[in-house]
Design a protein around this motif. Structure first.
Motif, mmCIF file in Angstrom:
data_model
loop_
_atom_site.group_PDB
_atom_site.id
_atom_site.type_symbol
_atom_site.label_atom_id
_atom_site.label_comp_id
_atom_site.label_asym_id
_atom_site.label_seq_id
_atom_site.Cartn_x
_atom_site.Cartn_y
_atom_site.Cartn_z
ATOM 1 N N LEU A 156 0.882 -1.155 0.000
ATOM 2 C CA LEU A 156 0.000 0.000 0.000
ATOM 3 C C LEU A 156 0.923 1.208 0.000
ATOM 4 O O LEU A 156 1.420 1.641 1.041
ATOM 5 C CB LEU A 156 -0.917 0.000 1.225
ATOM 6 C CG LEU A 156 -1.840 1.217 1.377
ATOM 7 C CD1 LEU A 156 -2.785 1.325 0.187
ATOM 8 C CD2 LEU A 156 -2.638 1.152 2.669
ATOM 9 N N GLU A 185 1.305 -3.410 12.844
ATOM 10 C CA GLU A 185 2.446 -2.504 12.871
ATOM 11 C C GLU A 185 3.655 -3.173 13.515
ATOM 12 O O GLU A 185 4.796 -2.883 13.176
ATOM 13 C CB GLU A 185 2.067 -1.241 13.646
ATOM 14 C CG GLU A 185 3.035 -0.100 13.514
ATOM 15 C CD GLU A 185 2.919 0.637 12.196
ATOM 16 O OE1 GLU A 185 3.855 1.372 11.842
ATOM 17 O OE2 GLU A 185 1.895 0.471 11.500
ATOM 18 N N THR A 214 -3.152 -4.923 8.422
ATOM 19 C CA THR A 214 -2.177 -4.453 7.446
ATOM 20 C C THR A 214 -0.825 -4.301 8.138
ATOM 21 O O THR A 214 -0.761 -4.014 9.334
ATOM 22 C CB THR A 214 -2.598 -3.096 6.852
ATOM 23 O OG1 THR A 214 -2.725 -2.129 7.916
ATOM 24 C CG2 THR A 214 -3.926 -3.212 6.127
ATOM 25 N N ARG A 253 -5.397 2.306 5.427
ATOM 26 C CA ARG A 253 -5.184 1.069 6.183
ATOM 27 C C ARG A 253 -6.372 0.785 7.096
ATOM 28 O O ARG A 253 -6.810 -0.367 7.229
ATOM 29 C CB ARG A 253 -3.899 1.168 7.013
ATOM 30 C CG ARG A 253 -2.632 1.149 6.208
ATOM 31 C CD ARG A 253 -1.424 1.354 7.097
ATOM 32 N NE ARG A 253 -1.223 0.241 8.023
ATOM 33 C CZ ARG A 253 -0.336 0.226 9.006
ATOM 34 N NH1 ARG A 253 0.428 1.303 9.208
ATOM 35 N NH2 ARG A 253 -0.202 -0.819 9.783
ATOM 36 N N PHE A 287 -3.574 -0.699 15.276
ATOM 37 C CA PHE A 287 -2.936 -1.279 14.088
ATOM 38 C C PHE A 287 -1.937 -2.337 14.558
ATOM 39 O O PHE A 287 -0.727 -2.121 14.585
ATOM 40 C CB PHE A 287 -2.234 -0.190 13.270
ATOM 41 C CG PHE A 287 -3.173 0.739 12.567
ATOM 42 C CD1 PHE A 287 -3.657 0.439 11.301
ATOM 43 C CD2 PHE A 287 -3.596 1.909 13.169
ATOM 44 C CE1 PHE A 287 -4.532 1.293 10.649
ATOM 45 C CE2 PHE A 287 -4.472 2.774 12.529
ATOM 46 C CZ PHE A 287 -4.945 2.460 11.271
ATOM 47 N N LYS A 332 2.186 -1.166 4.288
ATOM 48 C CA LYS A 332 2.371 0.267 4.056
ATOM 49 C C LYS A 332 3.823 0.562 3.709
ATOM 50 O O LYS A 332 4.752 0.046 4.331
ATOM 51 C CB LYS A 332 1.990 1.037 5.317
ATOM 52 C CG LYS A 332 2.493 2.476 5.357
ATOM 53 C CD LYS A 332 2.288 3.084 6.735
ATOM 54 C CE LYS A 332 2.932 4.447 6.841
ATOM 55 N NZ LYS A 332 2.722 5.049 8.173
ATOM 56 N N SER A 345 3.460 -2.837 7.977
ATOM 57 C CA SER A 345 4.155 -1.587 7.684
ATOM 58 C C SER A 345 5.633 -1.854 7.481
ATOM 59 O O SER A 345 6.236 -2.671 8.183
ATOM 60 C CB SER A 345 3.967 -0.580 8.825
ATOM 61 O OG SER A 345 4.698 0.600 8.576
ATOM 62 N N ASN A 385 -2.344 7.331 3.886
ATOM 63 C CA ASN A 385 -2.046 5.902 3.967
ATOM 64 C C ASN A 385 -2.643 5.277 5.221
ATOM 65 O O ASN A 385 -3.214 4.177 5.171
ATOM 66 C CB ASN A 385 -0.530 5.693 3.930
ATOM 67 C CG ASN A 385 -0.137 4.280 3.567
ATOM 68 O OD1 ASN A 385 -0.527 3.334 4.233
ATOM 69 N ND2 ASN A 385 0.646 4.125 2.508
ATOM 70 N N THR A 386 -2.526 5.960 6.363
ATOM 71 C CA THR A 386 -3.052 5.415 7.618
ATOM 72 C C THR A 386 -4.566 5.272 7.553
ATOM 73 O O THR A 386 -5.135 4.275 8.008
ATOM 74 C CB THR A 386 -2.661 6.325 8.797
ATOM 75 O OG1 THR A 386 -1.233 6.393 8.879
ATOM 76 C CG2 THR A 386 -3.207 5.789 10.110
ATOM 77 N N GLU A 440 -8.432 -2.665 6.699
ATOM 78 C CA GLU A 440 -8.498 -3.623 7.811
ATOM 79 C C GLU A 440 -9.942 -3.927 8.196
ATOM 80 O O GLU A 440 -10.297 -5.086 8.423
ATOM 81 C CB GLU A 440 -7.733 -3.080 9.015
ATOM 82 C CG GLU A 440 -6.227 -3.107 8.844
ATOM 83 C CD GLU A 440 -5.483 -2.882 10.152
ATOM 84 O OE1 GLU A 440 -6.151 -2.773 11.208
ATOM 85 O OE2 GLU A 440 -4.244 -2.817 10.125
ATOM 86 N N THR A 487 0.065 -10.240 6.792
ATOM 87 C CA THR A 487 -0.853 -9.112 6.679
ATOM 88 C C THR A 487 -1.361 -8.994 5.246
ATOM 89 O O THR A 487 -0.724 -9.471 4.307
ATOM 90 C CB THR A 487 -0.148 -7.806 7.090
ATOM 91 O OG1 THR A 487 1.058 -7.655 6.331
ATOM 92 C CG2 THR A 487 0.207 -7.835 8.576
#
Length: 575
Positions: free
Chosen positions: A356, A396, A379, A368, A393, A409, A381, A364-365, A372, A405
């Motif tokens: 992503l 992460e 997702t 996500r 998240f 990201k 990162s 982006n956040t 999700e 995932t």
């Protein structure tokens, strides 16, 4: 006297001795650096380590949220933090302006790479060590301790507002978060996780199974692995945020089959909005619907869609149309739509490695959050941000190459970084808004706004000159080297959320129901939206800055068309 010096000079010129001398010097320099790092990283003296000294320096600095996310994204670790001084700096602390603050994009991103510190953040193999005395139910909170319960992560009973805090989770913190949304019960798990709901889990277990201390409140019980310490929420603590209020969503025509569309109802003389909302909140419904003395509770469904609002005048209290044409008023209750809050890691490793990708500040956040909740999978990162992890998240913290995932990201560009992925969702946002959003994040975190002094200083023009070209090169590189792409425009995602999100989910090869997508729409904002008044001019761009950015917009627009994609949205057009 000259003869011995001549012989020494001749001796030093010999190749073998020179190589040996350079190798020895290299090894000695490396040893000195290692010794120096060990001196800084280890606590001085033989005394017992405190809670911060017991962790490696990198874990203290990067893993448990003592540094805000700006320090991670800027690649900065303060000397004070490494020496154990001033580790609890406020979230609004900002770097001093200067050449070190504004790094080139590649060096900055390399500082973000998770592999440099992922091993510091790995989950421990077993439960954390406890103090000699077993943790007890918290006595300082105003809630009532109910007991220890088993709760399956796949079908949780408490699945309302969910958040994590690896550093300072307390019972009161969790209770306040649940009370804010009008939930009755607050459940804490594994010392750092908080769950809310209005129904107790079905299976009660022995109190000894809730054996994890709260991360921010030692000797208090905060559940265990798969175990919830449940408290009944009484009221908000002093100084906490107020309870969320009911939100009017509009006037709507009632569906043909009310019984099927609205699962629960209440008929009461002189029923009020507060009465109806309270009734539906207790039942954990996100919508409260009023028609005369009738109160209904429901979710947004294809048969009753919140995008089909009509003129509000049709729902007047004395309106004849409301009685004859069957119109109703719809209100959003404080509780969360929980049909799409369950998330987990992929059951097996993904065969397709999906990115992503976006420029920083492009949403982006938020994307996500939508992915999700739509897919039900976490997702990942390319980096690690403790602030995002604490907001739910959970992917992460997982290694970005684990393939557990649904997507990963990344803000990376460049051929080598792009070709690591099999496919990618390329998220593009108007560069004017992206630059402002990223500058706000750098200066004031995910939810703050940069101060006026930031905009008026040299930081802002230096930032634009450095980052505007990155916005362009990021898109161009992914168009050139990406193997399989789906281009998504941030503005289109906000404007047509469900259709665009449906396309993104299909690209990820996940099948979801229409009800789940509507649930995502109901919870679309997430936890990372800046609120309140902007403290600066909304367009702080000089004519020179606009000329620079407009040139990049034309370049990207043409590149998209050359690769058979639609060009940039009209609102991107140079102004």
């Amino acid at each position: 006297m000259a003869k011995p010096f001549f012989r020494l000079q001749k001796f030093l010129r010999r190749t073998q001795f020179l190589l040996f001398f350079l190798t020895a010097a290299y090894l000695m320099t490396g040893s000195l650096l290692l010794l120096q790092r060990a001196r800084v990283g280890l606590p001085p003296g033989p005394r017992a380590p405190g809670p911060l000294q017991a962790l490696p320096v990198a874990a203290v600095a990067l893993g448990v949220g003592l540094l805000d996310s700006r320090a991670l994204h800027d690649g900065r670790v303060s000397p004070e933090l490494l020496l154990g001084v001033d580790v609890l700096r406020g979230p609004l602390a900002r770097p001093r302006p200067g050449p070190r603050w504004l790094r080139s994009r590649n060096s900055e991103l390399r500082q973000l790479r998770r592999r440099w510190f992922h091993h510091f953040m790995a989950d421990p193999p077993g439960p954390p060590a406890l103090s000699p005395e077993a943790p007890q139910p918290a006595t300082s909170s105003r809630g009532t301790y109910v007991g220890c319960f088993s709760d399956d992560g796949q079908e949780r009973t408490l699945k309302g507002a969910v958040f994590f805090d690896l550093r300072k989770m307390t019972v009161s913190h969790c209770q306040d978060a649940c009370a804010e949304r009008s939930y009755i019960y607050a459940g804490l798990e594994a010392g750092a996780e908080c769950y809310c709901g209005n129904r107790l889990p079905a299976m009660s277990v022995g109190p000894e199974e809730c054996n994890h201390e709260c991360k921010g409140e030692k000797s208090s019980m905060c559940g265990g692995v798969g175990r919830l310490s449940v408290y009944r929420v009484e009221e908000l603590q002093p100084g906490s945020r107020k309870r969320r209020t009911v939100t009017y969503r509009g006037c709507f025509r009632l569906p043909e089959n009310i019984t099927h569309a609205f699962p629960d109802s209440l008929v009461q003389a002189n029923v009020t909005v507060e009465t109806c909302s309270g009734f539906c909140s207790q039942k954990e419904f996100p919508l409260a619907i009023l028609r005369g003395w009738e109160c209904y509770c429901a979710y947004s469904t294809p048969q009753f869609n919140l995008r089909d609002a009509v003129d509000s005048s049709l729902c007047g209290q004395e309106s004849e149309a409301q009685r004859l044409a069957e119109y109703c008023e719809v209100y959003q209750t404080p509780v969360q739509d929980t049909r799409c809050t369950d998330r987990r890691f992929l059951p097996t490793k993904s065969k397709v490695f999906v990115a992503l990708s976006s420029f920083p500040g492009a949403g982006n956040t938020w994307a996500r959050h939508l992915i999700e909740h739509a897919t039900g999978f976490y997702t990942g990162s390319y980096y690690f941000d403790g602030t995002l992890y604490n907001k739910g998240f959970k992917g992460e913290k997982d290694h970005w190459r684990s393939r557990r995932t649904i997507c990963v990201k990344t803000h990376e560009s460049g051929r080598r970084e792009i070709e690591m992925f099999d496919s990618a969702i390329l998220l593009i946002r108007n560069p004017y808004r992206s630059l402002v959003a990223e500058f706000n994040r750098k200066c004031a975190g995910h939810l703050g706004y940069a101060a006026d002094r930031n905009w008026k200083s040299k930081e802002w023009p230096d930032f634009v000159n450095s980052y505007a070209s990155w916005w362009s090169s990021h898109v161009l590189d992914w168009l050139k080297y990406g193997k399989r792409l789906l281009v998504v425009h941030y503005e289109e995602l906000r404007r047509s959320l469900v259709p665009t999100l449906r396309e993104m989910v299909a690209f990820l090869n996940v099948s979801v129901s229409e009800e789940r997508l509507l649930c995502v729409e109901n919870n679309k904002e997430g936890s990372f939206r800046r609120r309140g008044r902007r403290p600066h001019d909304p367009e702080p761009f000089t004519p020179e800055m606009k000329d620079l950015i407009n040139g990049y917009i034309r370049t990207v627009d043409q590149a998209l068309r050359d690769h058979n994609w639609a060009g940039l949205p009209r609102e991107y057009v140079p102004r």
